[in-house]
Scaffold this active site. Structure first.
Site, PDB file in Angstrom:
ATOM      1  N   GLY B  53       0.826  -1.197   0.000  1.00  0.00           N
ATOM      2  CA  GLY B  53       0.000   0.000   0.000  1.00  0.00           C
ATOM      3  C   GLY B  53       0.859   1.245   0.000  1.00  0.00           C
ATOM      4  CB  SER B  54       0.609   4.476  -1.725  1.00  0.00           C
ATOM      5  OG  SER B  54       1.001   3.898  -2.957  1.00  0.00           O
ATOM      6  N   GLY B  55       1.526   5.383   0.991  1.00  0.00           N
ATOM      7  CA  GLY B  55       1.396   6.100   2.256  1.00  0.00           C
ATOM      8  C   GLY B  55       2.568   5.857   3.190  1.00  0.00           C
ATOM      9  CG  HIS B  56       3.721   2.444   4.190  1.00  0.00           C
ATOM     10  ND1 HIS B  56       3.171   2.700   5.426  1.00  0.00           N
ATOM     11  CD2 HIS B  56       2.981   1.465   3.634  1.00  0.00           C
ATOM     12  CE1 HIS B  56       2.129   1.882   5.606  1.00  0.00           C
ATOM     13  NE2 HIS B  56       1.989   1.125   4.530  1.00  0.00           N
ATOM     14  CE  LYS B 104       5.016  -2.676   4.052  1.00  0.00           C
ATOM     15  NZ  LYS B 104       4.878  -2.591   2.578  1.00  0.00           N
ATOM     16  CG  ASP B 109       0.891  -6.064   1.019  1.00  0.00           C
ATOM     17  OD1 ASP B 109       0.463  -5.482   0.003  1.00  0.00           O
ATOM     18  OD2 ASP B 109       1.116  -5.477   2.092  1.00  0.00           O
ATOM     19  CG  HIS B 215      -1.208  -0.276   7.496  1.00  0.00           C
ATOM     20  ND1 HIS B 215      -0.511  -1.406   7.854  1.00  0.00           N
ATOM     21  CD2 HIS B 215      -0.903  -0.021   6.205  1.00  0.00           C
ATOM     22  CE1 HIS B 215       0.173  -1.837   6.805  1.00  0.00           C
ATOM     23  NE2 HIS B 215      -0.037  -1.012   5.791  1.00  0.00           N
TER      24      HIS B 215
END
Lengths: 330, 330
Positions: B53-56, B104, B109, B215
């Site tokens: 996921g994006s945002g990291h 991860k 994922d 998250h």
């Protein structure tokens, strides 16, 4: 106030201890935490010293190293360092070729660096940065504020100093680099100075401060939160109008700088918006940086810096640098 | 929600456009924004692909380049990428020596990377990272979560891949690097996913979430805000107890990672606290990184990662790397 600290009085010294320990290959601390300096000063080279209030990390300590600064003097958060700090730093990094101070245009900084220059025995010249186009005078400054464009000045002057250029030439180059550079910022939230314990300013849930300073000083106006494209449009217009005819048809270095509390995703999105707007007005980005480089603690928001390049500035930007926050070619 | 965006639907694509444009010397975009990959793939080399996921950010796209990943597949914010993304990336960077997925440990994922591996024609192996000692199962994971230690795994496996090691050896090395790595985080504030528009979780004015996930998943417990030293003590204790006897008397890589909304000053202060506590228990930090590397949008807080080093891991960590977020020796 929610911060990862032990006590407000020791935030700066504990942070500096960690900083120097994490970068002990590059940096060492002066006595009483007065400055950080390169582990290996270079004899015969003009010494470059900057400094200012803390809370803008990685500026300035993160730019100490090969190809950039020789020392940086950290004041308390958003508070000028004292003249004895600059004096001690100047003595410690003196290479026998004189010292150049690079000072952001705030009254406290200007006064304290001037006092240090008067007290010092060696030859000292000063470059004042004032790249912020948002306002002509502000809470802590007479004339324009020095903000994120200072990074560009420190980088190109640092590269030229490494090449052996003399003090007067570096002073002239620094003035020229500053004159080629313009910035403007926007804040979506305030920040909280540890010693104050409460937010520096209040901003409504759907407001932003356009043209904000890096200490949360007022900008041009407080307006309703706008889209990324609208914000970028406002910044690009302010910067390019200020450049006037100079900006047409050339290439530029752009720093899309985060103030500390805005995710990298949003900074790249803003970079994308700014790049398209600049291209439409004939300015091509040939060099860039996107990230948190000149921060205001945890403030959400960003600034756009545009520096117009010529062959010399481009070459000096590209020159090798090895500091905690910028590194390439080494 | 205060964000520098145009529309929640286009945050990811506009950000990726800016990201790839700012780093066009290193990266290029796959069609339909499915992945970012190295501009110059290397024939005969095992291809390394990660994603999530994006945002990291900068994880994972910021670690694509020489000496680290060949491609990264970005999902929507905090949402797994889909198998067709990994499949397209695997085809694009295939060097004829097989592909290693670094994933991860989150259910989405794991499932989607597995599906991609089954659908692919070339040979694929997978390294699962699960360095978070905080909890044994979590909102999105069965077993421990993969967090900031993933950076260490990507770096050392990337260096070994660059040296020409084969797929099975890289898989074994990745598993070994992951087994040598432990992390734990703390959140002082929540973050807000753009598409959700409201904070992921609520945290009182004087509370923190100890052992938080990247998250915003619950950690070990929600407690009153403590001092930096107390927080560091809790993290160091959790990590070293988990290592057990392995951790005695050696040297370590430490990542003091910011989640996105915590100033660098505080991260260095936390590094200082952690370093002293580790030293007292016989662990010397010989390599380190301090900064925002594996973030949770604008969450305030940080994580501590400790990776126990041996000669091989130390050498691979030191090996040249040239990516948007990590660069040295090139």
């Amino acid at each position: 106030m929610k911060k990862l600290i032990n006590a407000t009085e020791t935030v700066l010294t504990e942070s500096l201890d960690g900083f120097v320990s994490a970068h002990s290959d590059l940096l060492t601390l002066g006595e009483e935490h007065k400055f950080v300096r390169r582990v290996q000063p270079k004899a015969g080279k003009v010494a470059l010293i900057s400094g200012g209030g803390s809370g803008h990390e990685p500026l300035h300590g993160g730019f100490v190293g090969h190809g950039m600064l020789d020392a940086a003097c950290p004041g308390q958060v958003f508070t000028s360092p004292t003249p004895d700090q600059m004096l001690a730093a100047a003595e410690a990094v003196d290479g026998g070729a004189g010292t150049l101070f690079i000072v952001k245009n705030y009254e406290g900084d200007v006064m304290n660096f001037e006092m240090a220059a008067e007290m010092a025995t060696g030859e000292i010249m000063t470059v004042l940065t004032n790249d912020d186009v948002a306002v002509e005078t502000s809470t802590f400054s007479t004339g324009r504020r020095g903000v994120a464009g200072t990074l560009f000045v420190e980088k190109v002057v640092g590269a030229a100093a490494e090449e052996g250029r003399d003090l007067a030439a570096l002073k002239a180059l620094g003035d020229r680099a500053n004159a080629a550079t313009r910035s403007m910022g926007v804040a979506l939230t305030s920040c909280t100075v540890p010693a104050a314990g409460t937010p520096t300013f209040d901003l409504g849930e759907s407001e932003m401060e356009l043209g904000v300073g890096i200490h949360g000083e007022p900008g041009r106006r407080r307006v309703a939160l706008a889209s990324a494209n609208e914000i970028a449009e406002e910044m690009v217009t302010a910067i390019l109008s200020d450049f006037g005819d100079q900006a047409h048809g050339g290439d530029a270095f752009v720093l899309l700088n985060g103030f500390g509390g805005t995710p990298l995703m949003e900074l790249y999105l803003m970079f994308n918006a700014a790049e398209q707007l600049l291209a439409r007005r004939g300015v091509t980005i040939s060099r860039s940086l996107v990230g948190n480089y000149v921060t205001s603690l945890e403030m959400a928001g960003c600034s756009l810096t545009v520096a117009l390049l010529d062959d010399e500035l481009r070459r000096l930007w590209d020159a090798p640098v090895h500091t905690p926050a910028l590194r390439w070619g080494v």
